[in-house]
Scaffold this motif. Structure first.
Motif, PDB file in Angstrom:
ATOM      1  N   PHE A 213       0.824  -1.203   0.000  1.00  0.00           N
ATOM      2  CA  PHE A 213       0.000   0.000   0.000  1.00  0.00           C
ATOM      3  C   PHE A 213       0.860   1.256   0.000  1.00  0.00           C
ATOM      4  N   GLU A 214       1.850   1.308   0.881  1.00  0.00           N
ATOM      5  CA  GLU A 214       2.659   2.530   1.009  1.00  0.00           C
ATOM      6  C   GLU A 214       3.385   2.853  -0.295  1.00  0.00           C
ATOM      7  N   ALA A 215       3.961   1.819  -0.934  1.00  0.00           N
ATOM      8  CA  ALA A 215       4.670   2.048  -2.199  1.00  0.00           C
ATOM      9  C   ALA A 215       3.703   2.462  -3.303  1.00  0.00           C
TER      10      ALA A 215
ATOM     11  N   GLU B 260     -12.338  -1.364   4.202  1.00  0.00           N
ATOM     12  CA  GLU B 260     -12.313   0.011   3.690  1.00  0.00           C
ATOM     13  C   GLU B 260     -11.489   0.056   2.407  1.00  0.00           C
ATOM     14  N   ALA B 261     -12.026   0.729   1.369  1.00  0.00           N
ATOM     15  CA  ALA B 261     -11.266   0.900   0.127  1.00  0.00           C
ATOM     16  C   ALA B 261     -10.185   1.950   0.331  1.00  0.00           C
ATOM     17  N   LEU B 262      -9.037   1.713  -0.252  1.00  0.00           N
ATOM     18  CA  LEU B 262      -7.916   2.641  -0.140  1.00  0.00           C
ATOM     19  C   LEU B 262      -7.613   3.365  -1.442  1.00  0.00           C
ATOM     20  N   PHE B 263      -8.056   2.791  -2.567  1.00  0.00           N
ATOM     21  CA  PHE B 263      -7.810   3.387  -3.885  1.00  0.00           C
ATOM     22  C   PHE B 263      -9.118   3.452  -4.676  1.00  0.00           C
ATOM     23  N   HIS B 264      -9.203   4.508  -5.497  1.00  0.00           N
ATOM     24  CA  HIS B 264     -10.172   4.521  -6.576  1.00  0.00           C
ATOM     25  C   HIS B 264      -9.430   3.985  -7.798  1.00  0.00           C
ATOM     26  N   ARG B 265      -9.871   2.880  -8.331  1.00  0.00           N
ATOM     27  CA  ARG B 265      -9.203   2.260  -9.469  1.00  0.00           C
ATOM     28  C   ARG B 265      -9.865   2.765 -10.741  1.00  0.00           C
ATOM     29  N   LEU B 266      -9.206   3.717 -11.395  1.00  0.00           N
ATOM     30  CA  LEU B 266      -9.723   4.301 -12.622  1.00  0.00           C
ATOM     31  C   LEU B 266      -9.171   3.531 -13.817  1.00  0.00           C
ATOM     32  N   THR B 267      -9.609   3.887 -15.026  1.00  0.00           N
ATOM     33  CA  THR B 267      -9.212   3.125 -16.212  1.00  0.00           C
ATOM     34  C   THR B 267      -7.701   3.137 -16.411  1.00  0.00           C
ATOM     35  N   ARG B 268      -7.090   4.305 -16.308  1.00  0.00           N
ATOM     36  CA  ARG B 268      -5.640   4.407 -16.556  1.00  0.00           C
ATOM     37  C   ARG B 268      -4.906   5.057 -15.391  1.00  0.00           C
ATOM     38  N   ALA B 269      -5.515   5.068 -14.237  1.00  0.00           N
ATOM     39  CA  ALA B 269      -4.870   5.753 -13.109  1.00  0.00           C
ATOM     40  C   ALA B 269      -5.390   5.203 -11.789  1.00  0.00           C
ATOM     41  N   LEU B 270      -4.661   5.542 -10.737  1.00  0.00           N
ATOM     42  CA  LEU B 270      -5.091   5.263  -9.377  1.00  0.00           C
ATOM     43  C   LEU B 270      -5.274   6.581  -8.647  1.00  0.00           C
ATOM     44  N   ARG B 271      -6.269   6.625  -7.771  1.00  0.00           N
ATOM     45  CA  ARG B 271      -6.453   7.783  -6.926  1.00  0.00           C
ATOM     46  C   ARG B 271      -6.772   7.304  -5.524  1.00  0.00           C
ATOM     47  N   LEU B 272      -6.147   7.911  -4.521  1.00  0.00           N
ATOM     48  CA  LEU B 272      -6.369   7.505  -3.141  1.00  0.00           C
ATOM     49  C   LEU B 272      -7.763   7.912  -2.673  1.00  0.00           C
ATOM     50  N   THR B 273      -8.374   7.047  -1.896  1.00  0.00           N
ATOM     51  CA  THR B 273      -9.612   7.415  -1.217  1.00  0.00           C
ATOM     52  C   THR B 273      -9.263   8.309  -0.035  1.00  0.00           C
ATOM     53  N   GLU B 274     -10.266   8.813   0.632  1.00  0.00           N
ATOM     54  CA  GLU B 274     -10.029   9.658   1.805  1.00  0.00           C
ATOM     55  C   GLU B 274      -9.261   8.890   2.877  1.00  0.00           C
ATOM     56  N   ALA B 275      -9.615   7.631   3.068  1.00  0.00           N
ATOM     57  CA  ALA B 275      -8.907   6.810   4.054  1.00  0.00           C
ATOM     58  C   ALA B 275      -7.451   6.600   3.651  1.00  0.00           C
ATOM     59  N   GLY B 276      -7.226   6.361   2.356  1.00  0.00           N
ATOM     60  CA  GLY B 276      -5.869   6.165   1.869  1.00  0.00           C
ATOM     61  C   GLY B 276      -5.018   7.403   2.023  1.00  0.00           C
ATOM     62  N   GLU B 277      -5.604   8.584   1.714  1.00  0.00           N
ATOM     63  CA  GLU B 277      -4.870   9.841   1.852  1.00  0.00           C
ATOM     64  C   GLU B 277      -4.518  10.108   3.308  1.00  0.00           C
ATOM     65  N   ALA B 278      -5.414   9.785   4.207  1.00  0.00           N
ATOM     66  CA  ALA B 278      -5.153  10.019   5.625  1.00  0.00           C
ATOM     67  C   ALA B 278      -4.053   9.095   6.144  1.00  0.00           C
ATOM     68  N   ALA B 279      -4.007   7.872   5.636  1.00  0.00           N
ATOM     69  CA  ALA B 279      -3.054   6.882   6.140  1.00  0.00           C
ATOM     70  C   ALA B 279      -1.648   7.053   5.582  1.00  0.00           C
TER      71      ALA B 279
ATOM     72  N   MET C  81      -6.088  -7.636  -0.100  1.00  0.00           N
ATOM     73  CA  MET C  81      -6.116  -8.281   1.217  1.00  0.00           C
ATOM     74  C   MET C  81      -6.207  -7.236   2.329  1.00  0.00           C
ATOM     75  N   LEU C  82      -5.452  -6.139   2.169  1.00  0.00           N
ATOM     76  CA  LEU C  82      -5.460  -5.085   3.183  1.00  0.00           C
ATOM     77  C   LEU C  82      -6.828  -4.416   3.265  1.00  0.00           C
ATOM     78  N   GLU C  83      -7.394  -4.140   2.108  1.00  0.00           N
ATOM     79  CA  GLU C  83      -8.715  -3.506   2.088  1.00  0.00           C
ATOM     80  C   GLU C  83      -9.764  -4.423   2.707  1.00  0.00           C
ATOM     81  N   ASP C  84      -9.647  -5.720   2.434  1.00  0.00           N
ATOM     82  CA  ASP C  84     -10.583  -6.664   3.055  1.00  0.00           C
ATOM     83  C   ASP C  84     -10.391  -6.700   4.557  1.00  0.00           C
ATOM     84  N   TRP C  85      -9.150  -6.670   5.011  1.00  0.00           N
ATOM     85  CA  TRP C  85      -8.856  -6.704   6.444  1.00  0.00           C
ATOM     86  C   TRP C  85      -9.414  -5.461   7.144  1.00  0.00           C
TER      87      TRP C  85
END
Length: 321
Positions: free
Chosen positions: A27-29, A63-82, A56-60
């Motif tokens: 996740f961090e990388a 909470e979703a950590l990324f918005h998985r877009l067609t050609r990009a990734l974007r952090l969710t609010e939880a991901g940005e905070a972490a 696995m982390l999101e299931d644990w």
């Protein structure tokens, strides 16, 4: 009813309840790079493996950590905070690990030394160093390769040469003289060996890498034994192999007197001829230390001990049979 001890254990476990470290690393990388592919390259795994660890982390977490877009990734609010805390946490882990490694390395002394010098001279004396400095752990790197002590490949190096080493502090330990040595059985059971000319009836053992400065040809010429073939007999690329052959009675070896001294003192080897029948060797052994590390306690301890050993060793005479 839950006992106080059990309750304390459950509270402790709840505080330490963490997801797998690999998932947190993934996740961090990925969050730093906003790319599964770049995270995979950094971690040395496949993008699929990174994606799997994050899922696995999101299931644990639930909470979703990324918005998985067609050609990009974007952090969710939880991901940005972490992310900032996660990066800081891994930085602290790296710093703590480095401190543990430094504490370990503080007591580990790596000595780069040629196998011949190491086995024939240094190793028989190392116990004295260990008894004097029991807190220093010694690691011997037996190699003829020129190691880079400035790059940390070794703490100190012992080398055979002319001196004049650049960029390091070099201390001359000692030079040597080439002397013939053999097993006592060669004298008692073999053909007569009273003069150098008698070597014509014996096997000569050659140390190949030292022949440029101390060959049988040079020694025999100096001894006046012109009737002996100076090229006969097996050749060894390592001095310690020629010594081993001499110890088991395979012939007469031409060896640096300092390398043979311990075997001569014990009687396992003998000198068949008078002490004057030796030839000086041009090179000497040197201790090399990086100048800016010479005050490191473990290096300074070894340097002082080795110079004392070399000085006392030069004050002893090489035994004559």
């Amino acid at each position: 009813m839950i006992s106080p001890d059990t309750l304390a254990l459950l509270i402790y476990m709840s505080r330490r309840a963490l997801p797998p470290l690999r998932a947190l690393q993934a996740f961090e990388a990925a969050a730093r790079h906003l790319s599964f592919a770049k995270a995979a390259a950094e971690l040395g795994v496949t993008p699929g493996a990174v994606s799997h660890q994050i899922k696995m982390l999101e299931d644990w977490l639930g909470e979703a950590l990324f918005h998985r877009l067609t050609r990009a990734l974007r952090l969710t609010e939880a991901g940005e905070a972490a992310l900032p805390l996660m990066t800081e946490g891994f930085d602290h882990l790296a710093a703590a690990t480095a401190k543990m490694q430094v504490r370990k390395d503080d007591h580990l002394l790596t000595i780069s030394v040629s196998p011949g010098f190491g086995s024939l001279w240094l190793v028989p004396r190392l116990d004295r160093f260990r008894r004097k400095y029991p807190d220093i752990e010694v690691r011997l790197d037996g190699t003829d390769r020129l190691v880079d002590i400035a790059a940390g490949e070794a703490d100190v190096a012992i080398r055979y040469g002319m001196g004049g080493y650049s960029g390091v502090q070099s201390d001359r330990l000692f030079a040597m003289r080439a002397i013939p040595v053999c097993s006592p059985s060669v004298l008692s059971l073999g053909p007569s060996l009273r003069s150098p000319s008698d070597l014509k009836d014996h096997t000569l053992l050659h140390v190949e890498w030292k022949e440029a400065e101390g060959s049988w040809r040079t020694w025999l010429l100096a001894a006046g034994a012109t009737d002996v073939d100076p090229f006969k007999g097996p050749r060894f690329t390592k001095e310690e192999m020629a010594v081993r052959a001499a110890l088991v009675g395979e012939g007469v070896a031409l060896i640096g007197d300092r390398m043979a001294a311990d075997h001569l003192a014990s009687g396992r080897l003998v000198r068949p001829f008078h002490a004057e029948l030796s030839t000086p060797l041009v090179f000497a052994y040197f201790l090399l230390v990086q100048k800016d590390r010479r005050d490191d306690p473990k290096i300074a301890s070894f340097r002082n001990w080795l110079l004392d050993e070399a000085q006392s060793f030069q004050g002893t005479d090489t035994p004559l049979s």
